[in-house]
Write a protein that holds these residues in place. Structure first.
Motif, PDB file in Angstrom:
ATOM      1  N   ILE A 113      41.602  46.924  46.471  1.00 32.39           N
ATOM      2  CA  ILE A 113      41.627  48.185  45.723  1.00 32.39           C
ATOM      3  C   ILE A 113      41.913  47.943  44.244  1.00 32.39           C
ATOM      4  CG2 ILE A 113      42.875  50.374  45.463  1.00 32.39           C
ATOM      5  CD1 ILE A 113      43.382  50.248  48.496  1.00 32.39           C
ATOM      6  N   THR A 114      42.834  47.049  43.955  1.00 34.39           N
ATOM      7  CA  THR A 114      43.229  46.834  42.562  1.00 34.39           C
ATOM      8  C   THR A 114      42.153  46.126  41.747  1.00 34.39           C
ATOM      9  OG1 THR A 114      44.378  44.805  43.198  1.00 34.39           O
ATOM     10  CG2 THR A 114      45.685  46.830  43.074  1.00 34.39           C
ATOM     11  N   GLU A 115      41.155  45.565  42.398  1.00 30.93           N
ATOM     12  CA  GLU A 115      40.065  44.889  41.700  1.00 30.93           C
ATOM     13  C   GLU A 115      38.943  45.852  41.330  1.00 30.93           C
ATOM     14  OE1 GLU A 115      40.432  41.663  40.910  1.00 30.93           O
ATOM     15  OE2 GLU A 115      42.369  41.742  41.949  1.00 30.93           O
ATOM     16  N   SER A 116      38.979  47.043  41.874  1.00 31.02           N
ATOM     17  CA  SER A 116      37.903  48.007  41.651  1.00 31.02           C
ATOM     18  C   SER A 116      37.981  48.607  40.247  1.00 31.02           C
ATOM     19  CB  SER A 116      37.993  49.134  42.681  1.00 31.02           C
ATOM     20  OG  SER A 116      37.053  50.130  42.394  1.00 31.02           O
ATOM     21  N   GLU A 117      36.832  48.657  39.602  1.00 29.20           N
ATOM     22  CA  GLU A 117      36.735  49.282  38.281  1.00 29.20           C
ATOM     23  C   GLU A 117      36.321  50.746  38.409  1.00 29.20           C
ATOM     24  OE1 GLU A 117      37.631  47.772  35.502  1.00 29.20           O
ATOM     25  OE2 GLU A 117      38.077  45.951  36.632  1.00 29.20           O
ATOM     26  N   GLU A 118      35.842  51.152  39.581  1.00 29.74           N
ATOM     27  CA  GLU A 118      35.355  52.499  39.809  1.00 29.74           C
ATOM     28  C   GLU A 118      36.462  53.501  40.125  1.00 29.74           C
ATOM     29  OE1 GLU A 118      32.072  53.328  39.487  1.00 29.74           O
ATOM     30  OE2 GLU A 118      31.805  51.246  38.852  1.00 29.74           O
ATOM     31  N   LEU A 119      37.578  53.010  40.572  1.00 24.81           N
ATOM     32  CA  LEU A 119      38.683  53.872  40.999  1.00 24.81           C
ATOM     33  C   LEU A 119      39.456  54.377  39.776  1.00 24.81           C
ATOM     34  CD1 LEU A 119      39.784  54.744  43.784  1.00 24.81           C
ATOM     35  CD2 LEU A 119      41.410  52.890  43.609  1.00 24.81           C
ATOM     36  N   PRO A 120      39.626  55.695  39.661  1.00 25.88           N
ATOM     37  CA  PRO A 120      40.402  56.222  38.521  1.00 25.88           C
ATOM     38  C   PRO A 120      41.851  55.741  38.573  1.00 25.88           C
ATOM     39  CG  PRO A 120      39.252  57.998  39.671  1.00 25.88           C
ATOM     40  CD  PRO A 120      39.090  56.759  40.493  1.00 25.88           C
ATOM     41  N   THR A 121      42.418  55.462  37.421  1.00 22.78           N
ATOM     42  CA  THR A 121      43.782  54.948  37.325  1.00 22.78           C
ATOM     43  C   THR A 121      44.795  55.914  37.922  1.00 22.78           C
ATOM     44  OG1 THR A 121      43.094  53.901  35.270  1.00 22.78           O
ATOM     45  CG2 THR A 121      45.432  53.926  35.722  1.00 22.78           C
ATOM     46  N   THR A 122      44.511  57.199  37.865  1.00 24.43           N
ATOM     47  CA  THR A 122      45.455  58.191  38.386  1.00 24.43           C
ATOM     48  C   THR A 122      45.613  58.102  39.904  1.00 24.43           C
ATOM     49  OG1 THR A 122      43.663  59.810  38.465  1.00 24.43           O
ATOM     50  CG2 THR A 122      45.068  59.813  36.499  1.00 24.43           C
TER      51      THR A 122
END
Length: 181
Positions: A113-122
Motif C-alpha cells: 500500500i505504501t508504494e502506491s502513487e495512486e492512493l490519496p495521502t489522506t
C-alpha cells in the motif's frame, strides 16, 4: 447460537480488555497526518505481519490439540456433561474465526500500500487506524482463546487427573433432569 458459560464469558471479557488496552495505547498517539500515517504503516507492518503469522500458527496448533482433548475427554472414566463439549466447541469456533481473519489480514497487509502513487495521502491515516484496530481485535481474540483453553485444561485436570467426581462438568446419574435443561 452457543450459550456461553461463566468461564467463557470471563475469557471473552479478558480478551475485550486486552483489545481495549492495546487500542488505547495506540489511540494515545493522537491525530496524525496522512504522511505520518504512511511512515507509521511502513514501520508497523512487519510487526503486524508477525502477529498474523503467530496467530495463524497458534490457532492451527490449538485446533489440533483440541482433537487430543476430545480424545482424553471421551476416554476418561468419568462421563462428562454436554457443557464440557459445548465449551470445547466454543473454543474451536472462536479459534477458527481467528485463524481465518488472521490469514485474510496477513494477505491484505502484504499488499504494498505504501508504494502506491495512486492512493490519496489522506487515506493513509484511515488505513493506519484500521490496521491498528484489527490487530488489537486479533490480539484480544487470541487472549480470549487462551483463557478459554486455560479454563478447559484446569477442568480436565480436576476431572481426569485428580478424579474429582463432584465437579460440575461430571455427569451424575442422579442429576439426569439437570442435564436435560
Amino acid at each position: 447460537m452457543i450459550k456461553l458459560s461463566k468461564y467463557n464469558r470471563r475469557s471473552l471479557y479478558g480478551g475485550l480488555i486486552a483489545a481495549v488496552i492495546t487500542g488505547t495505547g495506540v489511540f494515545l498517539l493522537g491525530n496524525i497526518s496522512g504522511y505520518e500515517a504512511k511512515k507509521l504503516i511502513t514501520s508497523s507492518l512487519p510487526g503486524i505481519n508477525m502477529l498474523c503469522n503467530t496467530i495463524v500458527l497458534a490457532s492451527a496448533t490449538i485446533l489440533a490439540l483440541l482433537l487430543t482433548l476430545l480424545g482424553i475427554s471421551s476416554g476418561s472414566k468419568s462421563k462428562l456433561k454436554q457443557a464440557h463439549y459445548t465449551q470445547v466447541m466454543a473454543i474451536a469456533k472462536l479459534d477458527t474465526i481467528l485463524f481465518v481473519i488472521a490469514i485474510i489480514l496477513f494477505q491484505i497487509f502484504n499488499i504494498p500500500i505504501t508504494e502506491s502513487e495512486e492512493l490519496p495521502t489522506t487515506w493513509y491515516s484511515t488505513i493506519y487506524w484500521a490496521t491498528l484496530f484489527l490487530s488489537s481485535l486479533l490480539s484480544g481474540g487470541m487472549v480470549s482463546v487462551i483463557l478459554m483453553l486455560y479454563n478447559t485444561v484446569i477442568n480436565m485436570i480436576k476431572i481426569v487427573g485428580l478424579g474429582d467426581e463432584d465437579h460440575p462438568l461430571v455427569f451424575q446419574e442422579d442429576n439426569i433432569e439437570e442435564e436435560n435443561e
